[in-house]
Design a protein around this motif. Structure first.
Motif, PDB file in Angstrom:
ATOM      1  N   GLU A 110       5.447  -1.680  20.311  1.00 57.67           N
ATOM      2  CA  GLU A 110       5.351  -0.334  19.753  1.00 57.67           C
ATOM      3  C   GLU A 110       4.680   0.670  20.687  1.00 57.67           C
ATOM      4  O   GLU A 110       4.869   1.863  20.554  1.00 57.67           O
ATOM      5  CB  GLU A 110       4.576  -0.366  18.423  1.00 57.67           C
ATOM      6  CG  GLU A 110       5.415  -0.729  17.210  1.00 57.67           C
ATOM      7  CD  GLU A 110       5.836  -2.188  17.223  1.00 57.67           C
ATOM      8  OE1 GLU A 110       6.764  -2.563  16.483  1.00 57.67           O
ATOM      9  OE2 GLU A 110       5.232  -2.989  17.984  1.00 57.67           O
ATOM     10  N   GLU A 166      -5.246   4.328  10.762  1.00 56.63           N
ATOM     11  CA  GLU A 166      -4.891   4.254   9.337  1.00 56.63           C
ATOM     12  C   GLU A 166      -5.664   3.142   8.643  1.00 56.63           C
ATOM     13  O   GLU A 166      -6.237   3.343   7.568  1.00 56.63           O
ATOM     14  CB  GLU A 166      -3.385   4.023   9.191  1.00 56.63           C
ATOM     15  CG  GLU A 166      -2.510   5.208   9.546  1.00 56.63           C
ATOM     16  CD  GLU A 166      -1.044   4.916   9.234  1.00 56.63           C
ATOM     17  OE1 GLU A 166      -0.735   4.631   8.072  1.00 56.63           O
ATOM     18  OE2 GLU A 166      -0.215   4.942  10.180  1.00 56.63           O
ATOM     19  N   HIS A 186       0.847  -1.204   0.000  1.00 61.63           N
ATOM     20  CA  HIS A 186       0.000   0.000   0.000  1.00 61.63           C
ATOM     21  C   HIS A 186       0.877   1.248   0.000  1.00 61.63           C
ATOM     22  O   HIS A 186       1.847   1.351   0.747  1.00 61.63           O
ATOM     23  CB  HIS A 186      -0.915  -0.002   1.227  1.00 61.63           C
ATOM     24  CG  HIS A 186      -2.137   0.834   1.059  1.00 61.63           C
ATOM     25  ND1 HIS A 186      -2.114   2.208   1.068  1.00 61.63           N
ATOM     26  CD2 HIS A 186      -3.435   0.489   0.863  1.00 61.63           C
ATOM     27  CE1 HIS A 186      -3.330   2.676   0.900  1.00 61.63           C
ATOM     28  NE2 HIS A 186      -4.162   1.655   0.781  1.00 61.63           N
ATOM     29  N   ALA A 232      -1.910   3.358  14.051  1.00 63.05           N
ATOM     30  CA  ALA A 232      -1.957   2.377  12.965  1.00 63.05           C
ATOM     31  C   ALA A 232      -3.373   1.851  12.756  1.00 63.05           C
ATOM     32  O   ALA A 232      -3.810   1.642  11.626  1.00 63.05           O
ATOM     33  CB  ALA A 232      -0.989   1.225  13.273  1.00 63.05           C
ATOM     34  N   ARG A 240       1.300   4.456  19.157  1.00 62.18           N
ATOM     35  CA  ARG A 240       1.609   4.070  17.778  1.00 62.18           C
ATOM     36  C   ARG A 240       0.627   3.027  17.260  1.00 62.18           C
ATOM     37  O   ARG A 240       0.233   3.061  16.085  1.00 62.18           O
ATOM     38  CB  ARG A 240       3.039   3.542  17.700  1.00 62.18           C
ATOM     39  CG  ARG A 240       4.113   4.577  18.041  1.00 62.18           C
ATOM     40  CD  ARG A 240       5.498   4.008  17.832  1.00 62.18           C
ATOM     41  NE  ARG A 240       5.705   3.632  16.435  1.00 62.18           N
ATOM     42  CZ  ARG A 240       6.748   2.914  16.004  1.00 62.18           C
ATOM     43  NH1 ARG A 240       7.664   2.512  16.867  1.00 62.18           N
ATOM     44  NH2 ARG A 240       6.868   2.617  14.733  1.00 62.18           N
ATOM     45  N   ASP A 270      -0.026   4.396   0.760  1.00 66.57           N
ATOM     46  CA  ASP A 270      -0.343   5.426   1.737  1.00 66.57           C
ATOM     47  C   ASP A 270      -0.266   4.952   3.179  1.00 66.57           C
ATOM     48  O   ASP A 270      -0.262   5.780   4.091  1.00 66.57           O
ATOM     49  CB  ASP A 270      -1.753   5.979   1.478  1.00 66.57           C
ATOM     50  CG  ASP A 270      -1.860   6.635   0.111  1.00 66.57           C
ATOM     51  OD1 ASP A 270      -0.857   7.233  -0.313  1.00 66.57           O
ATOM     52  OD2 ASP A 270      -2.929   6.540  -0.519  1.00 66.57           O
ATOM     53  N   LEU A 271      -0.222   3.666   3.412  1.00 65.90           N
ATOM     54  CA  LEU A 271      -0.144   3.143   4.771  1.00 65.90           C
ATOM     55  C   LEU A 271       1.297   3.132   5.259  1.00 65.90           C
ATOM     56  O   LEU A 271       2.229   2.909   4.479  1.00 65.90           O
ATOM     57  CB  LEU A 271      -0.714   1.724   4.842  1.00 65.90           C
ATOM     58  CG  LEU A 271      -2.235   1.569   4.716  1.00 65.90           C
ATOM     59  CD1 LEU A 271      -2.606   0.103   4.712  1.00 65.90           C
ATOM     60  CD2 LEU A 271      -2.947   2.294   5.836  1.00 65.90           C
ATOM     61  N   SER A 272       1.474   3.347   6.555  1.00 60.01           N
ATOM     62  CA  SER A 272       2.802   3.229   7.145  1.00 60.01           C
ATOM     63  C   SER A 272       3.184   1.757   7.269  1.00 60.01           C
ATOM     64  O   SER A 272       2.329   0.860   7.179  1.00 60.01           O
ATOM     65  CB  SER A 272       2.828   3.892   8.529  1.00 60.01           C
ATOM     66  OG  SER A 272       1.957   3.212   9.415  1.00 60.01           O
ATOM     67  N   LEU A 273       4.476   1.511   7.472  1.00 60.87           N
ATOM     68  CA  LEU A 273       4.936   0.134   7.607  1.00 60.87           C
ATOM     69  C   LEU A 273       4.309  -0.532   8.823  1.00 60.87           C
ATOM     70  O   LEU A 273       3.979  -1.728   8.799  1.00 60.87           O
ATOM     71  CB  LEU A 273       6.471   0.119   7.706  1.00 60.87           C
ATOM     72  CG  LEU A 273       7.132  -1.272   7.737  1.00 60.87           C
ATOM     73  CD1 LEU A 273       6.789  -2.053   6.488  1.00 60.87           C
ATOM     74  CD2 LEU A 273       8.640  -1.141   7.882  1.00 60.87           C
ATOM     75  N   LEU A 274       4.118   0.228   9.910  1.00 60.13           N
ATOM     76  CA  LEU A 274       3.478  -0.341  11.099  1.00 60.13           C
ATOM     77  C   LEU A 274       2.038  -0.728  10.803  1.00 60.13           C
ATOM     78  O   LEU A 274       1.561  -1.775  11.229  1.00 60.13           O
ATOM     79  CB  LEU A 274       3.535   0.671  12.247  1.00 60.13           C
ATOM     80  CG  LEU A 274       2.850   0.253  13.545  1.00 60.13           C
ATOM     81  CD1 LEU A 274       3.441  -1.019  14.088  1.00 60.13           C
ATOM     82  CD2 LEU A 274       2.938   1.370  14.581  1.00 60.13           C
ATOM     83  N   ALA A 275       1.311   0.123  10.056  1.00 61.39           N
ATOM     84  CA  ALA A 275      -0.073  -0.200   9.728  1.00 61.39           C
ATOM     85  C   ALA A 275      -0.155  -1.427   8.814  1.00 61.39           C
ATOM     86  O   ALA A 275      -1.044  -2.270   8.974  1.00 61.39           O
ATOM     87  CB  ALA A 275      -0.738   1.006   9.069  1.00 61.39           C
ATOM     88  N   HIS A 312      -8.580   3.535   5.535  1.00 64.92           N
ATOM     89  CA  HIS A 312      -8.473   2.955   4.199  1.00 64.92           C
ATOM     90  C   HIS A 312      -9.366   1.737   4.015  1.00 64.92           C
ATOM     91  O   HIS A 312      -9.248   1.043   2.998  1.00 64.92           O
ATOM     92  CB  HIS A 312      -7.017   2.578   3.916  1.00 64.92           C
ATOM     93  CG  HIS A 312      -6.111   3.774   3.764  1.00 64.92           C
ATOM     94  ND1 HIS A 312      -6.008   4.497   2.599  1.00 64.92           N
ATOM     95  CD2 HIS A 312      -5.292   4.399   4.663  1.00 64.92           C
ATOM     96  CE1 HIS A 312      -5.152   5.492   2.749  1.00 64.92           C
ATOM     97  NE2 HIS A 312      -4.701   5.467   3.993  1.00 64.92           N
TER      98      HIS A 312
END
Length: 305
Positions: free
Chosen positions: A82, A93, A48, A90, A86, A50-55, A97
């Motif tokens: 985490e 996020e 993805h 996530a 955080r 737009d998502l962060s690596l954590l999400a 989406h």
């Protein structure tokens, strides 16, 4: 014809394919086929944009869990290092989406619980056309080949449980006090503004406070102390994120409204007891606010007349 050319190669070199060149870098997969304990994850989540690596990692972990597993913030924070902040970011996020959806349900005992639904293919991913994405094998074989035109778009997918919900509804109605005095409404607004000190999730906007203030004023009008109102609104809240805390408070103000206090008649005025006086005519003792004659002595002259 016997002239030698030292700069010429001794023999013709064979052309080496680009994907087999020993100096070519990049990823090489050494895959084995899974036959048990595996989860199918779409590239729309794993890659993805737009998502962060954590999400992305948290979304992959949630999709691998069995139904009924606890994925509230506290449980995930106890499982991963985490931290609460955080992990909460996530989860927001993933919810933004379409990979998570949360619903609030009332159980038979009256409590309100949060049900989390994981969507492995949200509507945005179903709208994606597979012709826009090439596999790793195609990248290795022909990374420089011209891209073929994309196929025609697929028809719109049928609605499903993962589709976005309806527009946000208005807050439920709250009770109204019999006397909407400004001082009473201000005291109710102070009670609502103080709730965030006891639970940070109960941070209300100005519009929500204005809507809920008459309901709190009705409680205060029925001789309920501000501390008792606060306990009724904050005790027994569900765990995790509260999507609409104002709606939950409006429901509690209506469902838990106590009855009016019983009517207590005012105390009757105490009977006045005058001091003792000596009658000026017969020396008899009687009660009167001022000295003078008793009732019999005052009546005797009238009878003689």
């Amino acid at each position: 014809m016997d002239t030698q050319h030292p700069s010429a190669p001794s023999r013709a070199r064979s052309r080496i394919a680009g994907h087999d060149h020993p100096n070519r870098g990049g990823l090489i997969h050494d895959n084995s086929r899974h036959t048990a304990r595996f989860t199918v994850i779409g590239n729309h989540l794993a890659q993805h944009a737009d998502l962060s690596l954590l999400a992305i990692g948290l979304g992959t972990h949630i999709q691998s869990l069995p139904p009924g597993a606890r994925i509230d913030i506290k449980s995930l924070a106890a499982r991963f290092p985490e931290g609460v902040a955080r992990i909460a970011a996530a989860l927001r996020e993933l919810e933004k989406h379409g990979y998570l959806r949360r619903e609030r349900l009332r159980v038979p005992d009256g409590r309100i619980v949060t049900r989390t639904i994981s969507c492995n293919q949200p509507p945005a991913a179903r709208h994606h056309r597979p012709g826009h994405e090439s596999t790793d094998r195609e990248r290795e074989r022909g990374g420089d080949r011209p891209v073929r035109p994309a196929p025609a778009p697929d028809p719109a997918p049928a609605p499903s449980d993962c589709a976005p919900g309806p527009r946000r509804k208005a807050l439920p109605a709250v009770p109204s006090p019999s006397c909407s005095a400004p001082a009473l409404l201000q005291a109710a607004a102070d009670v609502l503004a103080d709730l965030r000190r006891h639970d940070t999730r109960l941070l209300l906007s100005t519009a929500d406070t204005t809507h809920l203030a008459p309901g709190v004023a009705t409680w205060l009008e029925r001789d309920v102390t501000p501390a008792a109102v606060r306990r009724a609104l904050t005790e027994g809240l569900p765990e995790g994120l509260l999507r609409r805390p104002a709606a939950l408070l409006a429901h509690r103000l209506t469902a838990l409204l106590p009855p009016p206090p019983p009517f207590v008649p005012p105390d009757p005025e105490p009977r006045v007891r005058h001091p003792f006086q000596n009658c000026d005519g017969c020396e008899r003792v009687f009660r009167s606010p001022e000295p003078g004659r008793c009732r019999d002595c005052r009546a005797a002259p009238r009878e003689g007349a």
